[in-house]
Design an enzyme around this catalytic site. Sequence first.
Site, PDB file in Angstrom:
ATOM      1  N   ASP A  16      -4.705   2.202  -1.800  1.00 49.36           N
ATOM      2  CA  ASP A  16      -4.762   3.664  -1.677  1.00 49.36           C
ATOM      3  C   ASP A  16      -4.583   4.003  -0.204  1.00 49.36           C
ATOM      4  O   ASP A  16      -3.888   3.287   0.503  1.00 49.36           O
ATOM      5  CB  ASP A  16      -6.067   4.212  -2.264  1.00 49.36           C
ATOM      6  CG  ASP A  16      -5.931   5.640  -2.790  1.00 49.36           C
ATOM      7  OD1 ASP A  16      -5.557   6.516  -1.994  1.00 49.36           O
ATOM      8  OD2 ASP A  16      -6.188   5.881  -3.981  1.00 49.36           O
ATOM      9  N   HIS A  52      -1.180   4.298   0.545  1.00 48.35           N
ATOM     10  CA  HIS A  52      -0.604   5.618   0.285  1.00 48.35           C
ATOM     11  C   HIS A  52      -0.300   6.365   1.570  1.00 48.35           C
ATOM     12  O   HIS A  52       0.522   7.270   1.581  1.00 48.35           O
ATOM     13  CB  HIS A  52      -1.533   6.438  -0.605  1.00 48.35           C
ATOM     14  CG  HIS A  52      -1.671   5.876  -1.988  1.00 48.35           C
ATOM     15  ND1 HIS A  52      -2.433   6.461  -2.965  1.00 48.35           N
ATOM     16  CD2 HIS A  52      -1.123   4.772  -2.571  1.00 48.35           C
ATOM     17  CE1 HIS A  52      -2.372   5.747  -4.077  1.00 48.35           C
ATOM     18  NE2 HIS A  52      -1.579   4.724  -3.857  1.00 48.35           N
TER      19      HIS A  52
END
Length: 600
Positions: A395, A428
């Site tokens: 993430d 991300h």
Amino acid sequence: MPYQPLQKTSARWALALVAISCSPLSWALQAPSRLQVPTLAYDDQQIILVWEKPLAHADIKDYRVYVNGTLLGSANGNNDQVSPAKPYIDHFYQQDRANFHHRIGIHSYTAQGLKPDTQYRFTVRSVDGSGKESADSAAVVQRTTKVPAVFDVTTYGAKGDGIHLDTLAIQSAIDACPVGGKVLLPKGTYKSGALYLKSNMTLEIAEGATLLGSERAEDYPLAGYIQYPYSSTVRPASLINALPRDPRQHQVFENIRIVGKGTIDGNGWKRNADVRDERGQALPFYLPSDNTRYLQDGVLAKAQVEQAVARGMNVKDAYGQMRSSLITLRNVKNVFYGGFTVLNPAYHGIMNLETENVVLANTTHKTYDANNGDGIEFANSKGAMVFNNFFDTGDDCVNFAAGTGADAVHQRPQEDAWIFNNYFRKGHGMVVAGSHTGAWIQNILAEDNVSDGTDAGLRMKSTHFMGGGARNVTFRDSAIRNTVKQAFIFTLDYNDPNAKLDYRRSTIAGQFKDIRVSDVSVENAQGAAIEVKGDGEHNAYHQGLVFERVRFSGPARARIDGLKDSRFDRVVFSETGVANPWQLSDSQGLTFNEVEPAPL
């Protein structure tokens, strides 16, 4: 003293450059400034130093560190020894045969092999390509600690065999540890449920040691924490915690260190086959999952979601709220994380909630592609340094949050952070502000970082009902390659499918303003080079974005919608394959100077 990034308006920046160019000493190599020892970044054997590079730093190739007037070593050479990011940074530049990328500078040093309870005086000098040195920086004086009392968990009954549950033994060592003491996990694999730290202690996971999270949901108390004061769900405890045992109580902690060359493994997901990275090194790859596949992919994640569903919670909320993070600290003043490796969290990696003065240095994060497997997150906190770390995450790599919706105005902002000399591989975003922006995220400086393969570089995300936003953010002197989605994104169009909207919506949209991006190279951005998404329907616009001396190579374009009063100077696109890489709509007050190709 927490690091506070120096923010300059465009006018002040210009005046500073004029002053330097007109000074009689303008050709003299400048010394670094603000030499300091980060919070708790020292013990009985070592002291870590960081400093700010001079404003005029183009000719600086290295820094030399002196202790008590004697040369100790160079920043680059020392970084080769202590930073897990440095081999990847070096490999990145070895591949840059066209000399396209901006060269970063290393501005930290770890002095090792020192004597306990001894005072040392340090200065630093800038060094140019010919070996010429600047004058000394201002000095910093630091004393190493006394040799701490050590509480070996094996003397409290820990087996370290990876089979028996060692929670009670480790917790007993923690409870027995006095002020200034150290709890040590020696070589071995220590399976454990939730552990609770206390003030004024060090937890050391030694080289060859692994703290392995139990795969059983019952080993993580459900009375863990609530994310924000107005949140409705009590989340389970993490593997390592500094939290009150009652999540509705307020408890303050201070002076916590988590260090060592060992590993903290959350045991969250099944491991897929390892992959070989760009240096030929093996990296773990965890099964990318979601709330429809957790039963087949999860280990601890599976057990915790199953337990919550059995209690009557719906799958979506159970998946989004009831998985344990690796580390969660709340209301802690002065934290140092150093040296260890993070693997496989069931949820997030390292969570810092309402903390002050947190340092993350020389750590390795291998959580790709564990769902929600962030690197480190700060929420409503003040003072952070993140340097010399390797991130390969499922993430966001470094994330900042500040509350959700209308009630976030009663919380303190997320502010004052310095992120430098890190390598970002997967994730991300390298540096991420949002999506929880309600109380504002502000005063962030990210510089001298390298990325190859993240979804985005600087990622800013919010919604029209979140409130707050991010402001006074500087992203500079960095090199980026192979972004999957956007090199830079500022959006109000963010949606988290697992988010629980347990807060009052704000009538004010999030906003990103006073953001400066300068001296950055971006190679082969696959999505957008720059993407700006306001929300004209709710009269929500971003403003005050400044891009200076930023160059893009590859097919990506700039898509800008909903932006006001912003400036683009010497922004260059090459090899785009199109005559006009700029797509502009619903924006006003934009100026373009020496932009190639220029907007049509």
